[in-house]
Design a protein around this motif. Structure first.
Motif, PDB file in Angstrom:
ATOM      1  N   GLN A 292      24.370  32.168  68.141  1.00 11.16           N
ATOM      2  CA  GLN A 292      24.138  33.067  66.991  1.00 11.16           C
ATOM      3  C   GLN A 292      25.468  33.401  66.304  1.00 11.16           C
ATOM      4  OE1 GLN A 292      21.490  36.585  67.672  1.00 11.16           O
ATOM      5  NE2 GLN A 292      21.227  35.658  69.682  1.00 11.16           N
ATOM      6  N   CYS A 302      20.791  30.516  60.850  1.00 15.16           N
ATOM      7  CA  CYS A 302      20.319  30.538  62.230  1.00 15.16           C
ATOM      8  C   CYS A 302      18.964  31.244  62.332  1.00 15.16           C
ATOM      9  CB  CYS A 302      21.363  31.275  63.070  1.00 15.16           C
ATOM     10  SG  CYS A 302      20.981  31.359  64.821  1.00 15.16           S
ATOM     11  N   THR A 304      16.710  32.895  65.264  1.00 16.30           N
ATOM     12  CA  THR A 304      16.818  33.287  66.669  1.00 16.30           C
ATOM     13  C   THR A 304      15.445  33.500  67.292  1.00 16.30           C
ATOM     14  OG1 THR A 304      19.043  34.102  66.436  1.00 16.30           O
ATOM     15  CG2 THR A 304      17.771  35.030  68.242  1.00 16.30           C
ATOM     16  N   THR A 309      18.186  41.267  69.290  1.00 16.83           N
ATOM     17  CA  THR A 309      19.493  40.634  69.496  1.00 16.83           C
ATOM     18  C   THR A 309      20.551  41.704  69.710  1.00 16.83           C
ATOM     19  OG1 THR A 309      21.210  39.191  68.592  1.00 16.83           O
ATOM     20  CG2 THR A 309      19.937  40.458  66.976  1.00 16.83           C
ATOM     21  N   ASN A 320      21.349  35.216  60.056  1.00  8.90           N
ATOM     22  CA  ASN A 320      20.439  35.053  61.187  1.00  8.90           C
ATOM     23  C   ASN A 320      19.136  35.800  60.921  1.00  8.90           C
ATOM     24  OD1 ASN A 320      19.553  34.531  63.812  1.00  8.90           O
ATOM     25  ND2 ASN A 320      20.870  36.088  64.757  1.00  8.90           N
TER      26      ASN A 320
END
Ligand code: UD1
Ligand code: UDP
Length: 364
Positions: A292, A302, A304, A309, A320
């Protein structure tokens, strides 16, 4: 001042490498202790070779096991080494069982603990890493937080401000230092030529226990990945973590995945190879912490595959997105992230964290 670095897994070797390089450039008394939590050639030795790191002074041969067994074996063995070495400070990095065992063994011997990458929180106690992080932070003397956000997490838990140093994340040092090396390396160029194709590719990594040890979650993610290969004319390159390969086989999901021509399952690869694959990917799908961060640094969008997170900075800058194991969310995120303007700022520092950490420790 005498230092000992304790490490045990792939991400620790990578993220401590800038500190090791920094120590090597100075005339200091220090030693390297490896628990061998990771031990397969491509999860361990390859990083020492590619990153040109010195061999550990101690290899503790702990290997795999249940959390209690593994952490217990580490505690027993680390304590013996620390009693012999008698360092003033032990350095640990991140949130693995090696980190908790190293910090605990040291603190009980009244050896000071420096925690690199302190203050990260997912606030999800189902993750073994969250327990390791919280406990390690609370027994550490020097807490090297990568960001102000991480520092604030520590302050909220009552940790004294004078123990906390915001230094950036050493992953920026590692990424920038090694990308340059990788881009000039003929062997890596050849590797890349063999693996990439003209249409471009997505890169996938998956290894979190809460994803791969849970059959339903793992199946949901694999179904989504398979669907993505039907929608997009892209290959998905998948360097597979040993834990994940084991579980996919156990759950009878491996053969179908392997037979999909657009999913390129490969062994875990070296850091130089992996950085080049990340840099040139159109998109990264992952549940890794380090990936990440690297995707954010390398300006590659990205996705996830987690519900939370401990790297919220990546969500804030927009590099992300969190999708968990929800098939539709995963698939929809691909289009969204492919259209993302890659103009976010890296929130993890300037690539001089290793130097900063060593200088702070030397000044104590
Ligand atoms: C560990 C860390 C995780 C970190 C990851 C980095 C803990 C609790 N987990 O997870 O936070 O993100 O490392 O990759 O510390 N195996 C091999 N060869 C190896 C190492 C492992 O085959 O060199 C296999 C074994 O079957 C082992 C399994 O992988 O049982 C899991 O290994 P383990 O070290 O327990 O956890 P990771 O999933 O690697
Ligand atoms: N990585 C690597 N080869 C691979 C997969 C990952 O070198 O095949 C690197 C990646 O660049 C990152 C680190 O390993 O720096 C992340 O490790 P992992 O995902 O195992 O652990 P986490 O960061 O989630 O703790």
């Amino acid at each position: 001042m005498k230092l000992s670095i304790i490490l045990g897994t792939r991400p620790e070797i990578i993220k401590l490498s800038p500190i090791i390089r920094e120590l090597e450039g100075r005339n200091l008394d220090w030693s390297l202790i490896h628990t061998n939590q990771h031990y397969s050639e491509n999860m361990d030795r390859i990083f020492f070779q590619e990153l040109n790191l010195p061999n550990p002074k101690y290899n503790l041969g702990v290997g795999s096991g249940t959390h209690g067994e593994q952490t217990g074996r580490m505690l027993i063995k680390i304590e013996k080494v620390l009693l012999k070495e008698r360092p003033d400070v032990v350095i640990v990095q991140g949130d693995t069982n090696t980190v908790l065992a190293g910090a605990l063994a040291a603190s009980k011997l009244k050896i000071k603990v420096a925690h690199v990458e302190a203050g990260l929180r997912s606030y999800d106690k189902n993750m073994p890493e969250e327990i390791n992080r919280v406990l390690t932070d609370h027994i550490s003397d020097y807490l090297f937080a990568p960001t102000e956000k991480a520092k604030n997490n520590l302050l909220k838990e009552g940790i004294e401000e004078n123990r906390i140093f915001v230094v950036g994340n050493t992953i920026v040092d590692a990424t920038l230092q090694n990308l340059k090396i990788a881009e000039k390396n003929e062997h890596i160029k050849e590797f890349f030529k063999n693996i990439s194709n003209e249409e471009g590719y997505f890169l996938l990594t998956l290894h979190r226990a809460e994803n791969v040890d849970n059959k339903e979650r793992l199946k949901n993610i694999i179904d989504a990945i398979t669907k993505i290969t039907e929608i997009y004319d892209k290959n998905i390159v998948f360097p597979i973590h040993p834990r994940t390969e084991k579980r996919l086989k156990e759950f009878n999901l491996f053969d179908k995945l392997k037979s999909n021509k657009k999913i390129k399952i490969i062994e875990p690869i070296g850091y130089l190879e992996f950085l080049i694959l990340e840099k040139n990917a159109e998109l990264i799908l992952t549940d890794s912490g380090g990936v990440q961060e690297e995707s954010c640094i390398l300006k590659v969008p990205c996705i996830t595959l987690r519900d939370n997170t401990e790297r919220p900075e990546t969500l804030e800058v927009g590099s992300n997105i969190l999708v968990g194991d929800d098939k539709n969310k995963i698939i929809n995120a691909v289009e969204l992230m492919l259209n993302k303007k890659r103009d976010w700022k890296n929130p993890f520092g300037d690539g001089k964290s290793g130097k900063r950490i060593v200088e702070i420790l030397m000044s104590k």
